[in-house]
Scaffold this active site. Structure first.
Site, short mmCIF file in Angstrom:
data_model
loop_
_atom_site.label_atom_id
_atom_site.label_comp_id
_atom_site.label_asym_id
_atom_site.label_seq_id
_atom_site.Cartn_x
_atom_site.Cartn_y
_atom_site.Cartn_z
N ALA A 110 20.89 3.64 17.90
CA ALA A 110 20.30 3.89 19.23
C ALA A 110 19.16 2.92 19.46
O ALA A 110 18.73 2.22 18.53
CB ALA A 110 19.77 5.32 19.30
N LYS A 111 18.67 2.85 20.67
CA LYS A 111 17.44 2.11 20.95
C LYS A 111 16.89 2.57 22.28
O LYS A 111 17.66 2.95 23.18
CB LYS A 111 17.72 0.61 21.00
CG LYS A 111 16.47 -0.26 20.90
CD LYS A 111 15.90 -0.23 19.49
CE LYS A 111 15.50 -1.55 18.95
NZ LYS A 111 15.58 -1.64 17.51
#
Ligand code: GLU
Length: 416
Positions: A104-105
């Protein structure tokens, strides 16, 4: 394909590995597409009384192998596409080093250098409120990234915990020790880069003792890397930040530079070495070049002129896919980001495990675990490169990462 599009770069990197992985076209297409990207608007009252609305994102790229994991960055260049590429890189990173996480980011489009502490806190809390529907200790666990730090993570934890009605330290990693952080997390990425650089020097049959190292970026990752490599006997000949760089062929006084930056927040004003530009640094004659800032700094043009014998990617996505072609052609080995900078997320994992068990480990235990995981991942990558005959180490790492992720999809099956 745009040279400067991080998503195009990531897709090109995946494409290159495709022929070495037993993957059908449908699975490959599935792996290229992020699962979801949430866009939120964050209205924040600034110190002068006006309300500014910041655009922000959280992308969950792939969760086949475990909860989504990845940092939050504050930067003017943040966009949906950038966050998606960075979330993809987190997916391949956790798979390369064998952590039970997906990728994720998150990011907020802003220039945090202009913020007061109060504005920074207000933005962080508002952003956390915006993404709290998506994150959670078993779902998606943020961490620091460019321009965010342990204090930022403490505010994320506090905001999330306030909604839950009790402390949830394991919703975020990279926290201060006082709020459930782990020993060794702040230094973990730089420490890992230094471990990997030493293995890589060995791989190209060069001693670390006296090796000339140039580091672009002198934030947490670049400065800690410089410190560890300096202590290991390397010659840190150049470092830089957004204001420019400093060079000393005899080796810079790394601790003096770190002290200067700790008080001044920038290399500007440090006059005990010669000034150089970022371009000079990137193309300087040295043994190891370590880009430790942001994406797209090694373009095809830079790759053509680069004189380092080895590149170790402490930043995420510093080399464009066109530059990769040039470096393969020129035979310059590159230790890819998804391996080289994985020390941060490895110790994030150790923090999360400790939080989940309400237990804490010693610095020796944390560091030994970090070293073992990184070293094993490095050896696996080198072996894959040799056995499969991949054109570079990046493709070898992707081969492992794509295989592990595809296998998780395969055994889990497709719903519905
Ligand atoms: N932001 C770091 C990275 O890019 C750390 C992520 C994490 O610890 O979750 O790897």
């Amino acid at each position: 394909m745009g040279e400067r599009s991080p998503l195009d770069t990531m897709h090109a990197q995946m494409e290159r590995a495709r022929e070495y992985v037993a993957l059908d076209d449908d699975t490959f297409e599935r792996l290229k597409a992020p699962e979801r990207t949430l866009k939120v608007s964050c209205p924040v009252e600034m110190d002068d009384g006006h309300v500014e609305t910041f655009e922000a994102y959280r992308c969950q790229f792939d969760g086949a192998r475990g909860p989504y994991k990845g940092g939050i960055r504050y930067h003017p260049a943040v966009s949906a596409a950038e966050v998606e590429a960075l979330a993809g890189w987190m997916t391949w990173k956790t798979a390369t080093v064998g952590l039970p996480f997906g990728g994720a980011k998150g990011g907020v489009v802003c220039d945090p250098r202009d913020f007061s502490e109060r504005e920074r806190e207000a933005l962080t809390r508002r952003y956390t409120e915006g993404i709290r529907r998506l994150i959670g200790p078993d779902v998606d666990i943020p961490a620091p990234d460019v321009n965010t730090d342990p204090q930022t993570m403490a505010w994320v934890m506090d905001t999330y915990s306030t909604y839950q009605g009790h402390a949830v330290p394991e919703v975020v990693t990279g926290k201060p020790l006082a709020a459930g952080g782990t020993v060794g997390r702040v230094e973990a990425t730089g420490r890992g880069v230094s471990i990997v650089t030493q293995r890589a020097l060995d791989y190209v049959a060069k001693p670390v003792e006296g090796a000339d190292v140039a580091i672009q970026g002198f934030g947490n990752v670049g400065s800690v890397t410089a410190s560890y490599l300096d202590r290991a006997g390397a010659n840190v000949v150049a470092v830089s930040d957004v204001t420019g760089g400093r060079h000393d062929p005899e080796g810079l006084d790394v601790e003096a530079l770190r002290t200067h930056v700790a008080t001044e927040d920038t290399l500007a004003g440090y006059d005990a070495a010669t000034e150089v530009t970022n371009d000079d640094l990137l193309t300087m004659d040295c043994d190891v070049l370590i880009p430790a800032a942001i994406e797209n700094v090694i373009t095809a043009d830079v790759a053509d002129r680069l004189e380092a014998d080895l590149v170790v990617e402490a930043a995420n996505g510093p080399t464009t896919h066109v530059a990769d072609d040039v470096l393969i052609e020129r035979g310059v080995p590159v230790v890819p980001d998804i391996l080289a900078n994985a020390g941060g997320v490895i110790v994030s994992y150790l923090e999360w495990v400790q939080n989940s068990q309400q237990y804490s480990w010693s610095l020796e235990e944390v560091n030994a675990d970090l070293r073992e995981r990184l070293t094993e991942a490095f050896e696996t990558t080198v072996e894959t490169a040799e056995e499969e005959g991949t054109p570079n180490l990046r493709t070898a790492a992707y081969t492992t990462a794509l295989q592990r992720t595809a296998r998780a999809h395969e055994v889990r099956g497709r719903f519905p």
